[in-house]
Design a protein around this motif. Structure first.
Motif, PDB file in Angstrom:
ATOM      1  N   GLY A  10      72.230  69.386  65.777  1.00 12.40           N
ATOM      2  CA  GLY A  10      72.673  68.004  65.664  1.00 12.40           C
ATOM      3  C   GLY A  10      73.782  67.884  65.097  1.00 12.40           C
ATOM      4  N   ILE A  11      74.439  68.910  64.322  1.00 13.62           N
ATOM      5  CA  ILE A  11      75.675  69.033  63.351  1.00 13.62           C
ATOM      6  C   ILE A  11      76.767  69.609  64.538  1.00 13.62           C
ATOM      7  CG2 ILE A  11      76.937  70.239  61.569  1.00 13.62           C
ATOM      8  CD1 ILE A  11      74.370  70.219  59.774  1.00 13.62           C
ATOM      9  N   PHE A  12      76.306  70.528  65.118  1.00 13.56           N
ATOM     10  CA  PHE A  12      76.913  70.907  66.159  1.00 13.56           C
ATOM     11  C   PHE A  12      77.382  70.031  67.224  1.00 13.56           C
ATOM     12  CE2 PHE A  12      77.360  72.658  70.537  1.00 13.56           C
ATOM     13  CZ  PHE A  12      78.554  73.542  70.335  1.00 13.56           C
ATOM     14  N   LEU A  13      76.429  69.033  67.531  1.00 13.69           N
ATOM     15  CA  LEU A  13      76.868  68.159  68.893  1.00 13.69           C
ATOM     16  C   LEU A  13      77.834  67.140  67.959  1.00 13.69           C
ATOM     17  CD1 LEU A  13      73.147  67.474  70.417  1.00 13.69           C
ATOM     18  CD2 LEU A  13      75.481  68.635  71.161  1.00 13.69           C
ATOM     19  N   PHE A  14      77.544  66.766  66.795  1.00 11.74           N
ATOM     20  CA  PHE A  14      78.449  65.821  66.066  1.00 11.74           C
ATOM     21  C   PHE A  14      79.846  66.347  65.943  1.00 11.74           C
ATOM     22  CE2 PHE A  14      80.243  64.435  62.277  1.00 11.74           C
ATOM     23  CZ  PHE A  14      80.352  62.772  62.639  1.00 11.74           C
ATOM     24  N   ILE A  15      79.899  67.675  65.463  1.00 12.41           N
ATOM     25  CA  ILE A  15      81.319  68.267  65.673  1.00 12.41           C
ATOM     26  C   ILE A  15      81.867  68.256  66.911  1.00 12.41           C
ATOM     27  CG2 ILE A  15      82.714  70.189  64.654  1.00 12.41           C
ATOM     28  CD1 ILE A  15      80.462  70.755  62.666  1.00 12.41           C
ATOM     29  N   PHE A  16      81.230  68.623  67.765  1.00 15.82           N
ATOM     30  CA  PHE A  16      81.893  69.070  69.155  1.00 15.82           C
ATOM     31  C   PHE A  16      82.419  67.599  69.644  1.00 15.82           C
ATOM     32  CE2 PHE A  16      81.324  69.116  73.810  1.00 15.82           C
ATOM     33  CZ  PHE A  16      82.252  70.180  74.006  1.00 15.82           C
ATOM     34  N   SER A  17      81.569  66.462  69.224  1.00 12.10           N
ATOM     35  CA  SER A  17      81.877  65.127  69.999  1.00 12.10           C
ATOM     36  C   SER A  17      83.046  64.502  69.299  1.00 12.10           C
ATOM     37  CB  SER A  17      80.666  64.053  69.673  1.00 12.10           C
ATOM     38  OG  SER A  17      80.217  64.052  68.358  1.00 12.10           O
ATOM     39  N   MET A  18      83.352  65.164  67.972  1.00 13.35           N
ATOM     40  CA  MET A  18      84.284  64.471  67.203  1.00 13.35           C
ATOM     41  C   MET A  18      85.602  65.073  67.612  1.00 13.35           C
ATOM     42  SD  MET A  18      83.399  62.045  65.184  1.00 13.35           S
ATOM     43  CE  MET A  18      82.548  61.703  66.513  1.00 13.35           C
ATOM     44  N   ILE A  19      85.416  66.508  67.797  1.00 14.73           N
ATOM     45  CA  ILE A  19      86.531  67.241  68.481  1.00 14.73           C
ATOM     46  C   ILE A  19      87.037  66.769  69.774  1.00 14.73           C
ATOM     47  CG2 ILE A  19      87.230  69.587  69.297  1.00 14.73           C
ATOM     48  CD1 ILE A  19      85.444  70.729  67.137  1.00 14.73           C
ATOM     49  N   GLY A  20      85.981  66.242  70.802  1.00 16.21           N
ATOM     50  CA  GLY A  20      86.245  65.945  72.088  1.00 16.21           C
ATOM     51  C   GLY A  20      86.827  64.411  72.038  1.00 16.21           C
ATOM     52  N   MET A  21      86.586  63.548  70.882  1.00 16.54           N
ATOM     53  CA  MET A  21      87.134  62.302  70.853  1.00 16.54           C
ATOM     54  C   MET A  21      88.684  62.460  70.378  1.00 16.54           C
ATOM     55  SD  MET A  21      85.060  59.914  71.534  1.00 16.54           S
ATOM     56  CE  MET A  21      86.167  58.557  70.976  1.00 16.54           C
ATOM     57  N   VAL A  22      89.199  63.364  69.816  1.00 12.43           N
ATOM     58  CA  VAL A  22      90.750  63.612  69.566  1.00 12.43           C
ATOM     59  C   VAL A  22      91.499  63.445  70.798  1.00 12.43           C
ATOM     60  CG1 VAL A  22      92.494  64.835  68.453  1.00 12.43           C
ATOM     61  CG2 VAL A  22      90.199  64.713  67.389  1.00 12.43           C
ATOM     62  N   PRO A  23      91.137  64.261  71.760  1.00 13.49           N
ATOM     63  CA  PRO A  23      91.886  64.312  73.133  1.00 13.49           C
ATOM     64  C   PRO A  23      91.845  62.795  73.972  1.00 13.49           C
ATOM     65  CG  PRO A  23      90.708  66.436  72.983  1.00 13.49           C
ATOM     66  CD  PRO A  23      90.141  65.632  71.923  1.00 13.49           C
ATOM     67  N   ILE A  24      90.578  62.307  73.743  1.00  9.55           N
ATOM     68  CA  ILE A  24      90.437  61.186  74.498  1.00  9.55           C
ATOM     69  C   ILE A  24      91.524  59.885  73.647  1.00  9.55           C
ATOM     70  CG2 ILE A  24      88.810  59.243  74.877  1.00  9.55           C
ATOM     71  CD1 ILE A  24      88.703  61.524  76.761  1.00  9.55           C
ATOM     72  N   TRP A  25      91.167  60.038  72.482  1.00  2.95           N
ATOM     73  CA  TRP A  25      92.284  59.116  71.662  1.00  2.95           C
ATOM     74  C   TRP A  25      93.685  59.362  72.218  1.00  2.95           C
ATOM     75  CZ3 TRP A  25      92.805  54.462  70.036  1.00  2.95           C
ATOM     76  CH2 TRP A  25      94.086  54.390  68.926  1.00  2.95           C
ATOM     77  N   PHE A  26      93.997  60.616  72.067  1.00  6.77           N
ATOM     78  CA  PHE A  26      95.431  61.055  72.570  1.00  6.77           C
ATOM     79  C   PHE A  26      95.848  60.385  73.992  1.00  6.77           C
ATOM     80  CE2 PHE A  26      97.640  63.942  75.325  1.00  6.77           C
ATOM     81  CZ  PHE A  26      98.901  63.803  74.803  1.00  6.77           C
TER      82      PHE A  26
END
Length: 383
Positions: A10-26
Motif C-alpha cells: 500500500g505504501i509502495f502504491l501510494f508513493i508510486f501514485s504520488m510520483i506519477g502525479m508530478v508529471p501529470i501536474w507538469f
C-alpha cells in the motif's frame, strides 16, 4: 506476515501514485489538457504572442477550425503545414492561417462551410503535389474529422515525461519552472515558443535556435524519402482524375461565393527540387497535375522552385518547408501578379524584412524569442 506485506504494498502504491502525479501536474500546468476552445480564447485575449504547442493532443484540424471560427479574417491562408509561414504582420487586414488543417483535398472540402460563412476577401490556397497522387492518398468518398486524442491524463503520459527528462528534451530546471510559474504559453512545446501563434502561423523555435536536433540536416531526410519513394514522395506517372475533380469542386465552391482564390504551389528547397527532376519520369505526375489544371483553365502560380523568387536553401526549415523569408518573397511576387492583394499586403515591411533577414528562416520577434537563429541544417549558412 501478510499484513506487513499489504502495508508495504500500500505504501509502495501510494508513493508510486504520488510520483506519477508530478508529471501529470507538469502536463496540466503546461496547458496540455486545456480544451481547444479555451486555447484559442486565451491566445486571442493575451496581450502579446501566446504560443500553443502540444504533444498529447495534436489535433491540428480541430484547433484550426476553432481558431477560424473565432476570427473575422479578410485574408485566409489555406493548405498544409507548408503554408504556415504566412503571418499577420505581412498583411494590412485581419489574417488567419489555417495551414495544417488541409492535409488532403477532402479536408479542405470539409472546411468550406466555415470559410464561406466568414466571407473572406481572399484565400491563399497552397496545394501540395502529393494530394493528387493516388499512391500516397486515395480519393476519399467521405471525410471523417479526427477526434481529440490523448486529451486526458494517462500512464503513457507519465512515462513520456520521464523519458523527456532522461533524454534531455526538457531540463529539470524547465520541468520545475513549469510546475510553479504562471505561464502565458500553452503546451510543453509552447513553453519553448514552439507551436502556433495567435494568427495560426507556426514557429519552429527549438529547431532554428539549435535546441532540437534537426531530422533533415543537409536535407538527408528528404533525400531518403525521394530515394525510396515514400512518405509523401511516392512515385507516379500521372495525377489521379478524381483528385483533380475534387480540387475543382473545392475551388468552384469558393469562387461562386465571390471569394478571390489565389492558387499556388509551395516551394521545395533548390537542392530538393533538383533532386526531384533528376529522378526523371518517376515524378511525372507533378507535371501532369499542372497540365490538367491548365486544361481546366485554372490559374495558378508555381513556386516549386524557390530560387525563382530569390530564395536559397538557407531560408528553408527542411527540404519542403520554406521559412518566413521565403514566404515573404512569394507574397511580394504575388502582389505584382494579383491586383486584389495590393492593398492587403504590407509591402514596405516585406521589402525591409527580406533585405534585413536574407538567408534566414525567421524574422526576429522578441515576443517569441530572443535566441539567435543558427545553421540548423548544417549547410554552411551565414546566420
Amino acid at each position: 506476515m501478510m499484513k506487513k506485506y499489504l502495508i508495504s504494498y500500500g505504501i509502495f502504491l501510494f508513493i508510486f501514485s504520488m510520483i506519477g502525479m508530478v508529471p501529470i501536474w507538469f502536463l496540466y500546468h503546461s496547458g496540455e489538457y486545456t480544451p481547444l476552445d479555451q486555447v484559442v480564447k486565451k491566445q486571442r485575449k493575451f496581450v502579446g504572442k501566446s504560443i500553443f504547442g502540444t504533444t498529447t493532443n495534436p489535433n491540428t484540424f480541430a484547433y484550426k477550425r476553432i481558431l477560424l471560427n473565432n476570427s473575422a479574417p479578410k485574408i485566409i491562408a489555406l493548405g498544409s503545414s507548408r503554408v504556415m509561414q504566412f503571418r499577420q504582420h505581412m498583411f494590412t487586414k485581419e489574417f488567419v492561417n489555417v495551414g495544417g488543417a488541409m492535409g488532403s483535398i477532402n479536408e479542405g472540402i470539409n472546411l468550406l462551410p466555415d470559410i464561406i460563412n466568414l466571407n473572406p476577401e481572399i484565400v491563399l490556397l497552397g496545394i501540395d503535389v502529393w494530394w493528387f497522387n493516388d499512391r500516397y492518398q486515395k480519393p476519399a468518398v467521405k471525410y471523417k474529422e479526427p477526434k481529440n486524442v490523448n486529451s486526458f491524463p494517462s500512464t503513457a503520459h507519465v512515462i513520456m515525461v520521464f523519458n523527456w527528462l532522461f533524454e534531455g528534451k526538457i531540463t529539470y530546471k524547465e520541468f520545475f519552472k513549469s510546475l510553479t510559474n504562471n505561464i502565458s504559453d500553452i503546451g510543453v512545446a509552447g513553453q519553448e515558443k514552439d507551436g502556433f501563434g495567435p494568427d495560426g502561423s507556426y514557429y519552429y523555435t527549438r529547431t532554428i535556435t539549435g535546441k532540437e536536433k534537426h531530422f533533415d540536416r543537409l536535407f538527408k531526410g528528404t533525400f531518403e524519402r525521394i530515394e525510396h519513394g515514400n512518405n509523401r514522395f511516392e512515385y507516379n506517372s500521372s495525377a489521379n482524375k478524381q483528385h483533380i475533380d475534387n480540387f475543382i469542386l473545392l475551388l468552384n465552391e469558393l469562387l461562386k461565393n465571390n471569394i478571390n482564390v489565389v492558387v499556388f504551389f509551395p516551394p521545395f528547397a533548390k537542392a530538393v527540387n533538383e533532386r526531384l527532376h533528376d529522378m526523371g519520369d518517376k515524378y511525372n505526375y507533378i507535371n501532369d497535375i499542372k497540365l490538367k489544371l491548365n486544361e481546366r483553365k485554372i490559374v495558378f502560380y508555381d513556386y516549386s522552385n524557390a530560387y525563382k523568387v530569390g530564395s536559397s536553401d538557407c531560408e528553408f526549415i527542411d527540404g519542403f518547408h520554406g521559412g518566413e523569408i521565403t514566404y515573404m518573397r512569394i507574397l511580394s511576387d504575388l502582389v505584382e501578379k494579383v491586383p486584389s492583394l495590393n492593398e492587403k499586403v504590407d509591402k514596405p515591411f516585406l521589402m525591409a524584412s527580406i533585405k534585413k533577414y536574407t538567408g534566414k528562416v525567421f524574422v526576429q520577434d522578441t515576443e517569441v524569442s530572443n535566441k539567435i537563429e543558427v545553421d540548423f541544417l548544417g549547410l554552411g549558412c551565414n546566420k
